[in-house]
Design an enzyme around this catalytic site. Structure first.
Site, PDB file in Angstrom:
ATOM      1  N   ARG A 151     -13.989 -77.642 119.342  1.00  7.30           N
ATOM      2  CA  ARG A 151     -15.580 -77.126 119.689  1.00  7.30           C
ATOM      3  C   ARG A 151     -15.694 -76.284 118.443  1.00  7.30           C
ATOM      4  O   ARG A 151     -14.879 -75.461 117.883  1.00  7.30           O
ATOM      5  CB  ARG A 151     -15.571 -76.252 120.874  1.00  7.30           C
ATOM      6  CG  ARG A 151     -15.251 -77.076 122.074  1.00  7.30           C
ATOM      7  CD  ARG A 151     -14.730 -76.383 123.386  1.00  7.30           C
ATOM      8  NE  ARG A 151     -14.725 -77.037 124.491  1.00  7.30           N
ATOM      9  CZ  ARG A 151     -13.283 -77.150 124.854  1.00  7.30           C
ATOM     10  NH1 ARG A 151     -12.280 -76.622 124.381  1.00  7.30           N
ATOM     11  NH2 ARG A 151     -12.883 -77.969 126.020  1.00  7.30           N
ATOM     12  N   LYS A 175     -10.784 -73.165 125.889  1.00  6.27           N
ATOM     13  CA  LYS A 175     -11.484 -72.685 127.194  1.00  6.27           C
ATOM     14  C   LYS A 175     -10.397 -72.067 128.157  1.00  6.27           C
ATOM     15  O   LYS A 175      -9.213 -72.897 128.295  1.00  6.27           O
ATOM     16  CB  LYS A 175     -12.190 -73.865 127.801  1.00  6.27           C
ATOM     17  CG  LYS A 175     -13.578 -73.934 127.192  1.00  6.27           C
ATOM     18  CD  LYS A 175     -14.506 -74.804 128.160  1.00  6.27           C
ATOM     19  CE  LYS A 175     -15.945 -75.000 127.499  1.00  6.27           C
ATOM     20  NZ  LYS A 175     -16.755 -76.180 128.228  1.00  6.27           N
ATOM     21  N   HIS A 256     -21.640 -80.811 118.386  1.00  3.09           N
ATOM     22  CA  HIS A 256     -21.006 -81.518 119.243  1.00  3.09           C
ATOM     23  C   HIS A 256     -20.954 -83.093 119.194  1.00  3.09           C
ATOM     24  O   HIS A 256     -20.286 -83.686 119.585  1.00  3.09           O
ATOM     25  CB  HIS A 256     -21.622 -80.912 120.585  1.00  3.09           C
ATOM     26  CG  HIS A 256     -20.908 -81.063 121.862  1.00  3.09           C
ATOM     27  ND1 HIS A 256     -19.705 -80.098 121.918  1.00  3.09           N
ATOM     28  CD2 HIS A 256     -20.853 -81.643 122.963  1.00  3.09           C
ATOM     29  CE1 HIS A 256     -19.099 -80.479 123.037  1.00  3.09           C
ATOM     30  NE2 HIS A 256     -19.620 -81.347 123.838  1.00  3.09           N
ATOM     31  N   ARG A 259     -17.922 -83.706 117.275  1.00  2.00           N
ATOM     32  CA  ARG A 259     -17.111 -83.776 118.246  1.00  2.00           C
ATOM     33  C   ARG A 259     -16.757 -85.214 118.870  1.00  2.00           C
ATOM     34  O   ARG A 259     -15.737 -85.803 119.072  1.00  2.00           O
ATOM     35  CB  ARG A 259     -16.968 -82.490 119.175  1.00  2.00           C
ATOM     36  CG  ARG A 259     -15.979 -82.537 120.325  1.00  2.00           C
ATOM     37  CD  ARG A 259     -16.129 -81.124 121.061  1.00  2.00           C
ATOM     38  NE  ARG A 259     -15.527 -81.092 122.337  1.00  2.00           N
ATOM     39  CZ  ARG A 259     -14.398 -80.802 122.715  1.00  2.00           C
ATOM     40  NH1 ARG A 259     -13.466 -80.530 121.531  1.00  2.00           N
ATOM     41  NH2 ARG A 259     -13.989 -80.783 123.853  1.00  2.00           N
ATOM     42  N   HIS A 282      -9.937 -81.268 127.462  1.00  2.00           N
ATOM     43  CA  HIS A 282     -10.607 -81.455 128.647  1.00  2.00           C
ATOM     44  C   HIS A 282      -9.552 -81.378 129.816  1.00  2.00           C
ATOM     45  O   HIS A 282      -8.643 -81.741 129.869  1.00  2.00           O
ATOM     46  CB  HIS A 282     -10.934 -82.874 128.685  1.00  2.00           C
ATOM     47  CG  HIS A 282     -12.563 -83.096 127.736  1.00  2.00           C
ATOM     48  ND1 HIS A 282     -12.573 -84.495 127.490  1.00  2.00           N
ATOM     49  CD2 HIS A 282     -13.264 -82.377 127.277  1.00  2.00           C
ATOM     50  CE1 HIS A 282     -13.774 -84.390 126.839  1.00  2.00           C
ATOM     51  NE2 HIS A 282     -14.224 -83.199 126.385  1.00  2.00           N
ATOM     52  N   TYR A 291     -16.228 -91.592 127.103  1.00  2.00           N
ATOM     53  CA  TYR A 291     -16.291 -92.479 125.768  1.00  2.00           C
ATOM     54  C   TYR A 291     -15.901 -94.037 125.896  1.00  2.00           C
ATOM     55  O   TYR A 291     -16.248 -94.699 125.151  1.00  2.00           O
ATOM     56  CB  TYR A 291     -15.351 -91.801 124.768  1.00  2.00           C
ATOM     57  CG  TYR A 291     -15.692 -90.478 124.514  1.00  2.00           C
ATOM     58  CD1 TYR A 291     -16.842 -90.156 123.697  1.00  2.00           C
ATOM     59  CD2 TYR A 291     -14.875 -89.182 125.298  1.00  2.00           C
ATOM     60  CE1 TYR A 291     -17.086 -88.961 123.239  1.00  2.00           C
ATOM     61  CE2 TYR A 291     -15.162 -88.062 124.932  1.00  2.00           C
ATOM     62  CZ  TYR A 291     -16.297 -87.830 123.753  1.00  2.00           C
ATOM     63  OH  TYR A 291     -16.807 -86.514 123.463  1.00  2.00           O
TER      64      TYR A 291
END
Length: 334
Positions: A151, A175, A256, A259, A282, A291
């Site tokens: 990120r 995160k 993004h 990414r 994730h 994806y």
């Protein structure tokens, strides 16, 4: 500070200390909850006395304002987090938000870039620089982002110590303060070494040299400002200029999107979803599965545009003509 805003501050402090919420998550919680508190106060209500009906009325108000489905879903999520916290802290005896069904987010395919477009961006990165050091920094930023899929907040917040010694992997804190290891490809390692050389050799009295010598020097990409490192917004503006220099519509190029390109190109190369999930950080494999839909769309496009039976005048046309001459009806390729 009003009582409502004080309770929101307590909630945010707990999210930071106990749940390890990221800074951007806390900012989003704060904005959403303060907007809700202000809406309540204008109606003579307070966060301590909210009901299910009030929450649903607020969501209707947000819809009437023209807020997107994603924004409304996020605001409800913020309210849910707060009411759950209030219940756990004993501020309330119930959770009024627990059974509210919010607007489902529309699941759109992630936008991405082709490998040729990525190559064009990497070629253009050093051309918008003012000097050799800036050119090395720009190239390093893009190479690291595309090589790892991290990120943008993780990229600009890289500590320099973890990037020394020609590392084959970087340890990223993502995160929820969760660490993950990201392998570095050869071009990214070369770009990193080149940037570190310019960074370390910057003259003491130069702008970069002063940053490296100061408290900002702990970051790989030091910059003046409260955070001490390059802000996400500055990287976004730089990426916009690089896109223009590369001849690509800048509205199609965001951190993004790079990414997404990283993940899509990995999947095209044969990587499995579980590995991509771990690299992207994730929490849910379902997030990564989007994806596969990108791949489905690309495969469909390849068939429709490149398969000989899909072209007018191709083998299918000749076959249909022959079948018609034989008294049978051919079915065109769909």
């Amino acid at each position: 500070m009003s009582r409502d805003h004080a309770s929101i501050s307590s909630f945010l402090d707990a999210q930071a200390a106990e749940a390890g919420a990221a800074r951007n998550t806390l900012l989003a919680y704060g904005r959403d909850l303060r907007d809700f508190a202000d809406w309540l106060n204008a109606r003579g209500q307070a966060m301590s006395t909210i009901t299910r009906d009030l929450i649903e009325d607020y969501l209707t108000h947000c819809d009437a304002q023209g807020l997107s489905r994603a924004t409304r879903a996020r605001r409800l999520s913020s309210i849910r987090q707060f009411t759950r916290f209030a219940l756990e802290e004993g501020w309330r005896e119930d959770d009024p938000a627990i059974r509210i069904s919010g607007p489902r987010r529309a699941r759109s395919l992630p936008k991405t870039l082709s490998k040729d477009e990525i190559a064009a961006l990497l070629t253009a990165a050093p051309t918008i620089a003012r000097n050799a050091a800036d050119a090395a920094r720009n190239t390093c930023l893009l190479e690291l982002l595309y090589s790892t899929g991290m990120r943008v907040s993780e990229l600009v917040g890289l500590p320099v110590q973890g990037c020394r010694g020609n590392p084959e992997v970087l340890v990223i804190r993502g995160k929820g303060s969760k660490d993950r290891m990201l392998p570095l490809g050869g071009p990214a390692r070369i770009a990193l070494a080149e940037w570190l050389r310019h960074r370390d050799d910057a003259p003491d009295k130069s702008p970069l040299g002063r940053l490296v010598a100061g408290p900002e020097g702990r970051w790989l990409f030091p910059a003046p400002g409260a955070e001490g490192h390059m802000p996400r917004q500055s990287f976004g503006r730089m990426l916009n200029q690089i896109a223009i220099a590369a001849g690509i519509d800048p509205t199609r190029v965001t951190p993004h999107v790079l990414r997404h390109a990283f993940a899509t190109h990995l999947l095209e190369g044969g990587a499995d979803l579980r590995s991509i999930q771990m690299l992207l950080g994730h929490a849910d494999l379902g997030t990564t599965e989007i994806y596969t839909h990108v791949m489905d769309e690309r495969m469909k496009e390849l068939v429709l545009n490149h398969h000989p039976l899909a072209r007018v005048g191709g083998p299918d046309t000749r076959r249909t003509t022959q079948q018609s001459n034989n008294g049978t009806h051919g079915r065109p390729f769909e």
